[in-house]
Every structure is written in C-alpha cells, then in structure tokens.
Design an enzyme around this catalytic site. Structure first.
Site, PDB file in Angstrom:
ATOM      1  N   LEU A 153     -36.845   7.535   6.598  1.00 54.01           N
ATOM      2  CA  LEU A 153     -36.980   8.198   5.295  1.00 54.01           C
ATOM      3  C   LEU A 153     -38.053   7.478   4.495  1.00 54.01           C
ATOM      4  CD1 LEU A 153     -33.220   8.445   4.209  1.00 54.01           C
ATOM      5  CD2 LEU A 153     -34.675  10.364   4.890  1.00 54.01           C
ATOM      6  N   HIS A 154     -39.046   8.199   4.031  1.00 63.71           N
ATOM      7  CA  HIS A 154     -40.014   7.540   3.158  1.00 63.71           C
ATOM      8  C   HIS A 154     -40.589   8.438   2.083  1.00 63.71           C
ATOM      9  CE1 HIS A 154     -42.922   9.657   5.629  1.00 63.71           C
ATOM     10  NE2 HIS A 154     -43.804   9.410   4.693  1.00 63.71           N
ATOM     11  N   ARG A 155     -40.312   9.742   2.139  1.00 66.67           N
ATOM     12  CA  ARG A 155     -40.952  10.636   1.171  1.00 66.67           C
ATOM     13  C   ARG A 155     -40.398  10.426  -0.224  1.00 66.67           C
ATOM     14  NH1 ARG A 155     -44.509  13.973   3.250  1.00 66.67           N
ATOM     15  NH2 ARG A 155     -44.243  14.078   5.497  1.00 66.67           N
TER      16      ARG A 155
END
Ligand code: UD1
Length: 367
Positions: free
Chosen positions: A208-210
């Site tokens: 997850l990075h957005r």
C-alpha cells in the site's frame, strides 16, 4: 545518435533495465547509440533505489540530481532546474521517459522546452482520475511527447482519441514484463521466509502506498484490520513503503497475522509474490506482474489505467472500501479465483522492439 534515459523512482528502475540491455545489444550488433542515464534522486534509499540498480544490472547513472524528499512541486521544481542545466551541457537527440512519476513529467517538460525529441514508454494509459498525481503526470507528459511506446490497445485508442497520429504510436508491449521474465530464474527467497513460517501458497502479500489509501489514518487502519480479520490465519507479508511507514508509525495498530517488513529488493519481492496465494495492492505495476505470474490480485483502487490486468489477467479492482475485501479474500483462500491470460505482446521482448523502432526513426530522419 545520443539518447538520454530518465529514472527517478522505484518502478522506473524496473522499466529502464531491459532498455539499457537492448541498447547495448544494438551497439554490439554494429549500431552506434550513445546513451546517458539521469537519476533524478526522487527515490534515494538503498532499498528503494540502490538495490534495484545492483540487482537489475543497471549501470551507475551519469548524474544523480539528488532531488530527494519534498512536496511534488518542490521535487518538480528542482528537477526542472537541474535537468535543464544537465541537458545544456550534455546535448542529446532523444530523451526517453518511462511511467508516470513526478520525474517523468518534470524531465518531459524540460526536454520539449529545449526542442529535443521526447519518447514516452508506457504512454497513453489513462485512469481518468485527476485526483491521482500519476494521471496528471501522464497527461502532461503525453501532451508533449513525440513518440509513444504503448503497452495495450486501450492505450493506443486513448492516444488516438486525443488526436495523436498513428505514425507516432508504437504498440510494443510491456517493458516491466521484460524485466520480470528476464530475472525470473533469479528470484530469491528472502532470508526471513522461513523465520516468518511461510509456506508456498499459504500466505498473502500486501503493498500500500497511494495517498488515497495511506494518507487517511482511519482508512489505513480499517484496511489493515479487515485484512487481518479475513486472512483466516494465513500470514500477510507487508513490505512497507516509506510513505506508508511514516503514517503507520503515528497510529497504534496491532495485528495478529500481518508481518511488516522493510521494502524488499526486486528479486526477493517477486519470489514472495510468485509463491503466494494472492496479492492485495494499490500498485499498478504489481497488477501487471501478478497477471503474468498467474497470481490472484486484489486492487484497492476505484479505477485502473491498466484495464487489461482485469479483463485478461488475474486482477480484480474492488475500490478502497475495506468492506469490499472479505468475499474476494475468501475466493483466494478457497482457490476459486478466475484463471487469467497474458495480454498481447507482454512477452519479454518489448524493449528490443522499442530500440529497433528508435533506430529506424532516427535513420529515416537523417536521410
Ligand atoms: C512514487 C510515485 C508513484 C509510484 C511510487 C512507487 C509520484 C507522484 N509517485 O510515489 O507513482 O508508484 O513512487 O514507489 O511520483 N521516501 C523515502 N525513501 C525513498 C523514497 C521516498 O523515505 O527512497 C519517502 C519520501 O520522503 C516521501 C515518501 O517516501 O515522504 C513518498 O515518496 P515520493 O517520491 O514523494 O512518492 P511515492 O509515494 O514513493
């Protein structure tokens, strides 16, 4: 012919590796392509950048602009100034940008302002979601690109509908898959694989990075809680992106099944994916890799610029509402996931096609 290649952030490194290999191959075959590599320094940690250069056999850059952290405006501004200085001292015939990160857009702008030809690899893909920084980067870049090297027919149609003439669009396939297939036999087990008690086909991988998923602490907590509660005791390995790590540190979330790790190198990460039961992610590139590896993939986004990973591949786009996750995770655990296929030209030979097109384009221009 002189070519300048740009890379700035982690997914870019995966895309330039096969291109450089193909340029060197072309030179060995008697062509004379002089290239230089510019690293903007948008990603700078050993595990976000250095490790990728080493593992993917990318030569050291000719220059590192070392823009580092900052707001996107700060990163863009710094790249604009520094890359212009670089190009003024190091003239070139063609700049190649890849993907959709801040560095892609900033270097594209400098290139065109100096009247230099611009090629965009992975041009034409669209999420039509202007809240995503990457969509803005793609649209700005493509509005000034000369040559588009595309991954899908959807990208070709998008460009045509925006008025790009056929002779500037080259459907070549996907350079990320060139790297995946080239290095597949070298994927390697993370030393923690056994320590974490992982068994082939019995764990999930999570990334997850957005900003839309991780910048909202409440949503991030709900996502992790839902994943932890619905994995049915199967471990969930979560290599944490630095952006996400900063936010995770500020929330107190306890989980039973989630194993947190530093970002992994390419070879270890893809070993992990290849041997997992399924992946949960908000990355675009990972949905392409899982499609080719045939691994079930749940994408936590409202839209995708890579629709073929869903229509042909193993990807399912489920939105960002944590409540949507349980039935999809259940399908993976019960091995009821759809079987996927491989999109056209995702065959490991895209970079070779790109370099032959570039050689022809410039030979024609000289005549
Ligand atoms: C960027 C790209 C995104 C891509 C992602 C892959 C843009 C707008 N976004 O997002 O498209 O999918 O990379 O990783 O270009 N940081 C470190 N060490 C590093 C790099 C970054 O600690 O080596 C920190 C930065 O200080 C920053 C955060 O991570 O706080 C985010 O980095 P940034 O480059 O701004 O964008 P990403 O979220 O990584």
């Amino acid at each position: 012919m002189r070519i300048t290649i740009i890379a700035g952030a982690r997914p870019n490194f995966v895309k330039i590796s096969p291109l450089i290999r193909e340029i060197e191959k072309a030179n060995a075959d008697g062509h004379s392509l002089e290239y230089s590599l510019v690293h903007t320094g948008q990603h700078y940690d050993q595990n976000m950048s250095g490790a990728f250069f080493e593992e993917l056999e990318i030569p050291l850059p000719n220059i590192n602009l070392a823009v580092g952290s900052g707001s996107q405006a700060e990163q863009t501004a710094s790249i604009l100034i520094q890359f212009e200085n670089y190009l003024l001292i190091n003239p070139t015939d063609l700049v190649i940008v890849v993907g959709d990160v801040t560095s892609t857009m900033a270097c594209a702008i400098v290139t065109k302002k100096l009247g230099i030809k611009l090629a965009h690899i992975e041009g034409g893909i669209r999420s039509y979601d202007m809240t995503m920084p990457e969509e803005i980067n793609r649209r700005v870049t493509d509005s000034i690109t000369d040559y588009f090297f595309t991954t899908s027919d959807t990208a070709n149609l998008n460009l045509k509908s925006e008025g790009v003439s056929d002779n500037r669009i080259f459907f070549v396939g996907n350079v990320m898959i060139d790297t995946l297939l080239y290095f597949k036999s070298r994927f390697k087990r993370n030393p923690n694989f056994d320590l974490w008690n992982l068994t082939k086909g019995k764990y999930f991988v999570l990334t997850l990075h957005r900003p839309s998923n991780v910048d909202n602490k409440g949503l991030l907590c709900d996502l992790l809680k839902t994943i932890d509660e619905n994995c049915k005791g199967n471990p969930v390995v979560f290599p944490v992106h630095p952006r996400t790590e900063k936010i995770l540190k500020s929330i107190n979330f306890q989980s039973k099944n989630i194993i947190y790790s530093k970002p992994m190198g390419y070879l270890e990460f893809n070993y992990l994916v290849q041997n997992s039961m399924g992946v949960i992610t908000d990355s675009g590139g990972i949905t392409e890799e899982t499609t080719v590896l045939g691994i079930p993939c749940i994408t936590l986004r409202e839209n995708t610029e890579r629709p073929e990973t869903c229509t042909i591949g193993t990807n399912e786009l489920i939105g960002t509402d944590p409540g949507n996750l349980p039935p999809y995770m259940k399908k993976i655990i019960e091995k009821k996931w759809k079987k996927g296929g491989i999109p056209p030209l995702w065959d490991g030979m895209s970079s070779g096609r790109i370099i032959s097109h570039i050689v022809k384009l410039f030979e024609n221009e000289r005549r």
